[in-house]
Design a protein around this motif. Structure first.
Motif, PDB file in Angstrom:
ATOM      1  N   UNK A   1       0.840  -1.194   0.000  1.00 56.17           N
ATOM      2  CA  UNK A   1       0.000   0.000   0.000  1.00 56.17           C
ATOM      3  C   UNK A   1       0.872   1.241   0.000  1.00 56.17           C
ATOM      4  N   UNK A   2       0.601   2.135  -0.952  1.00 58.50           N
ATOM      5  CA  UNK A   2       1.386   3.350  -1.063  1.00 58.50           C
ATOM      6  C   UNK A   2       0.854   4.466  -0.192  1.00 58.50           C
ATOM      7  N   UNK A   3       1.205   5.696  -0.559  1.00 60.03           N
ATOM      8  CA  UNK A   3       0.825   6.872   0.213  1.00 60.03           C
ATOM      9  C   UNK A   3      -0.693   7.022   0.272  1.00 60.03           C
ATOM     10  N   UNK A   4      -1.151   7.762   1.260  1.00 62.03           N
ATOM     11  CA  UNK A   4      -2.594   7.920   1.463  1.00 62.03           C
ATOM     12  C   UNK A   4      -3.213   8.991   0.576  1.00 62.03           C
ATOM     13  N   UNK A   5      -2.414   9.572  -0.297  1.00 60.11           N
ATOM     14  CA  UNK A   5      -2.924  10.526  -1.281  1.00 60.11           C
ATOM     15  C   UNK A   5      -1.938  10.573  -2.437  1.00 60.11           C
ATOM     16  N   UNK A   6      -2.342  11.233  -3.524  1.00 63.08           N
ATOM     17  CA  UNK A   6      -1.448  11.344  -4.671  1.00 63.08           C
ATOM     18  C   UNK A   6      -2.197  11.225  -5.970  1.00 63.08           C
ATOM     19  N   UNK A   7      -1.491  11.459  -7.078  1.00 59.82           N
ATOM     20  CA  UNK A   7      -2.111  11.452  -8.400  1.00 59.82           C
ATOM     21  C   UNK A   7      -2.748  10.119  -8.749  1.00 59.82           C
ATOM     22  N   UNK A   8      -2.223   9.035  -8.180  1.00 65.69           N
ATOM     23  CA  UNK A   8      -2.709   7.700  -8.526  1.00 65.69           C
ATOM     24  C   UNK A   8      -3.337   6.999  -7.326  1.00 65.69           C
ATOM     25  N   UNK A   9      -3.752   7.793  -6.341  1.00 62.20           N
ATOM     26  CA  UNK A   9      -4.329   7.184  -5.141  1.00 62.20           C
ATOM     27  C   UNK A   9      -5.570   6.355  -5.493  1.00 62.20           C
ATOM     28  N   UNK A  10      -5.634   5.153  -4.927  1.00 64.02           N
ATOM     29  CA  UNK A  10      -6.768   4.269  -5.165  1.00 64.02           C
ATOM     30  C   UNK A  10      -6.586   3.341  -6.346  1.00 64.02           C
ATOM     31  N   UNK A  11      -5.532   3.535  -7.141  1.00 63.78           N
ATOM     32  CA  UNK A  11      -5.290   2.681  -8.298  1.00 63.78           C
ATOM     33  C   UNK A  11      -4.468   1.459  -7.888  1.00 63.78           C
ATOM     34  N   UNK A  12      -4.788   0.333  -8.521  1.00 63.31           N
ATOM     35  CA  UNK A  12      -4.002  -0.885  -8.287  1.00 63.31           C
ATOM     36  C   UNK A  12      -3.040  -1.093  -9.447  1.00 63.31           C
ATOM     37  N   UNK A  13      -1.924  -1.770  -9.162  1.00 62.58           N
ATOM     38  CA  UNK A  13      -0.847  -1.841 -10.152  1.00 62.58           C
ATOM     39  C   UNK A  13      -0.120  -3.179 -10.082  1.00 62.58           C
TER      40      UNK A  13
END
Length: 504
Positions: A81-93
């Protein structure tokens, strides 16, 4: 712990390999002179390695069962799990499995690497996590990335999600399949001869090979440092542009980069296509194996660009064909030296070396008979060139590559973009496991006619889905000026908004 010292007999044998003859007395004298240098090796051995810190928690994950992994597109599943906000928040990769994700196994589609666990994250991994993505695992890729189809991966071929039993393309085979199947929103692919664009085209998604050096390759297993690329693979243009915004820019660790020109790529998405100058690359439609139905689909999409106000005309760039041919000596000799003899790292560049990967990759020599036929072919060609011509054709091809780049550059003075089919054919049936060497290699390399050139010249190239032939996707490729990725996003977004490619 002190490193071993050679005996006199071992030193004489080493000298012989270097075409020298040492008497026992000379060997003894040289051995004494070597000691200060070998003491420095001891010091390096004692010091801790200097690698980036791992900033996001994760577990090692697990190898999914066939029931959970019907396309064979996952190599390893985990969750970071990455940062709690950002340009791609909520996207899976998903990450192509030549990209280091610390603590999670990496196999690069090749049995000799099975069991290798990276100690640090690739730069693009950290940047994507900082932007809020959740990484769900490592996507299967082709055997050492040496196939444009999806049948060479260990342990099993990757199936096309639109038609199981057919190739998903390669070498970023699992990356494309997982995005197209909806198992992840985003994926990262690599591209050395078309390895992100080919599977994207065959699976009906968007795949970008950025300008050479725009995205840092740090922490990604090298094939050949002068054409290694890594880029975004997505289901829509906006996600692709946002991924590039996150991934692009120098990291100070990748000598491929120089001073890349970074842009706000998502700002191009709402610009109109009207006035964009598009050159139809004639040589891109002259491949011997071009399926006429693919050509028709691509030309129909080009007509859509024209209807949207683009200025479209034919252009000839003979250097396109030349650049594709140059891949042979550059790729074969380069990968033989760097990826194989150089154990995935090679020499003579400053940057971040993965010592653990080097230690693991040395083991290919004990499993060489199990290497894929397409890799064996490249190694045989490369070793022949090295043995008989001491690398002169690698060197000359690198020189001529500047001439090939100039041919593209001249055309791109007249046009904003060049357009052609990404791949001359649609996805093909997966060959049988016991097929001949000829069929195995032919199926691995038959689709490279338009994509290899831009890896040699470094120009950015993007595949855009533009239609279906017998239910299988067709990709249209846009090639632009160095660091002009924004123009490609402008054109791709315009086409995406104007028509649903699945209806064509």
């Amino acid at each position: 712990m002190a490193i071993i010292r050679p005996t006199l007999e071992q030193l004489q044998a080493l000298a012989s390999r270097l075409h020298m003859q040492l008497t026992p007395e000379q060997a003894s004298e040289y051995l004494a002179l070597m000691q200060p240098s070998l003491d420095a090796y001891d010091l390096v051995d004692e010091l801790p390695d200097f690698t980036p810190l791992v900033r996001y928690e994760r577990t090692a994950g697990y190898r999914p069962s066939s029931r959970e992994n019907p396309l064979n597109a996952w190599y390893y599943r985990t969750e970071v799990t990455g940062a709690s906000s950002g340009k791609l928040f909520g996207k899976t990769l998903a990450l192509k499995d030549n990209i280091s994700l610390a603590g999670v196994p990496m196999m690069n589609g090749a049995a000799p690497l099975e069991g290798f666990i990276p100690a640090f994250d690739a730069t693009v991994v950290t940047r994507l996590l900082d932007a809020g993505v959740t990484i769900l695992g490592k996507a299967t890729c082709e055997h050492y990335c040496l196939s444009g189809a999806s049948h060479t991966s260990d342990p099993a071929p990757v199936h096309n999600p639109l038609r199981p039993g057919f190739s998903s393309g390669g070498s970023s085979s699992g990356s494309a399949a997982l995005v197209a199947a909806g198992e992840v929103d985003l994926a990262v692919g690599g591209d050395q001869g078309g390895s992100a664009r080919i599977p994207a085209a065959w699976c009906g998604i968007y795949g970008l090979k950025p300008t050479f050096g725009l995205v840092p390759y740090t922490g990604v297993m090298a094939v050949e440092a002068t054409f290694d690329h890594v880029g975004p693979m997505t289901n829509n243009v906006r996600d692709n542009a946002l991924m590039l915004e996150v991934m692009a820019g120098t990291d100070g660790l990748d000598p491929r980069q120089g001073a890349p020109e970074v842009d706000a790529y998502s700002h191009y998405l709402d610009r109109r296509v009207r006035g964009v100058r598009i050159g139809i690359l004639q040589q891109g439609f002259q491949l011997a194996n071009l399926d006429p139905r693919v050509a028709t689909s691509v030309r129909s999409a080009i007509a859509r660009f024209e209807a949207l106000g683009a200025v479209v005309e034919e252009v000839s760039v003979p250097e396109h064909t030349l650049a594709g041919m140059l891949w042979g000596p550059i790729g074969c000799e380069g990968l033989t030296m760097q990826m194989m003899h150089g154990n995935g790292a090679g020499f003579n560049w400053k940057g971040l070396y993965d010592v653990g990967l080097l230690d693991k990759q040395v083991g290919w020599r004990t499993q060489a008979d199990a290497l894929s036929p397409s890799l064996k072919l490249c190694m045989l060609v490369g070793q022949f060139g090295l043995d008989h011509y001491h690398g002169r054709y690698y060197a000359k091809a690198q020189n001529i590559a500047r001439f090939a780049r100039a041919g593209y550059d001249r055309a791109l003075e007249r046009f904003d973009l060049l357009v052609m089919p990404t791949v001359p054919i649609t996805a093909q049936p997966l060959p049988a496991a016991d097929c001949s060497i000829t069929e195995n290699v032919s199926r691995a390399l038959e689709m490279l006619g338009n994509t290899a050139a831009q890896d040699i010249t470094g120009h950015p190239a993007m595949t855009v889905p533009c239609g279906l032939v017998d239910g299988l996707p067709v990709g249209l490729m846009l090639v632009g000026k160095h660091y002009a990725e924004g123009t490609k996003y402008q054109a791709a977004a315009g086409l995406e908004a104007a028509v649903d490619w699945r209806t064509l």
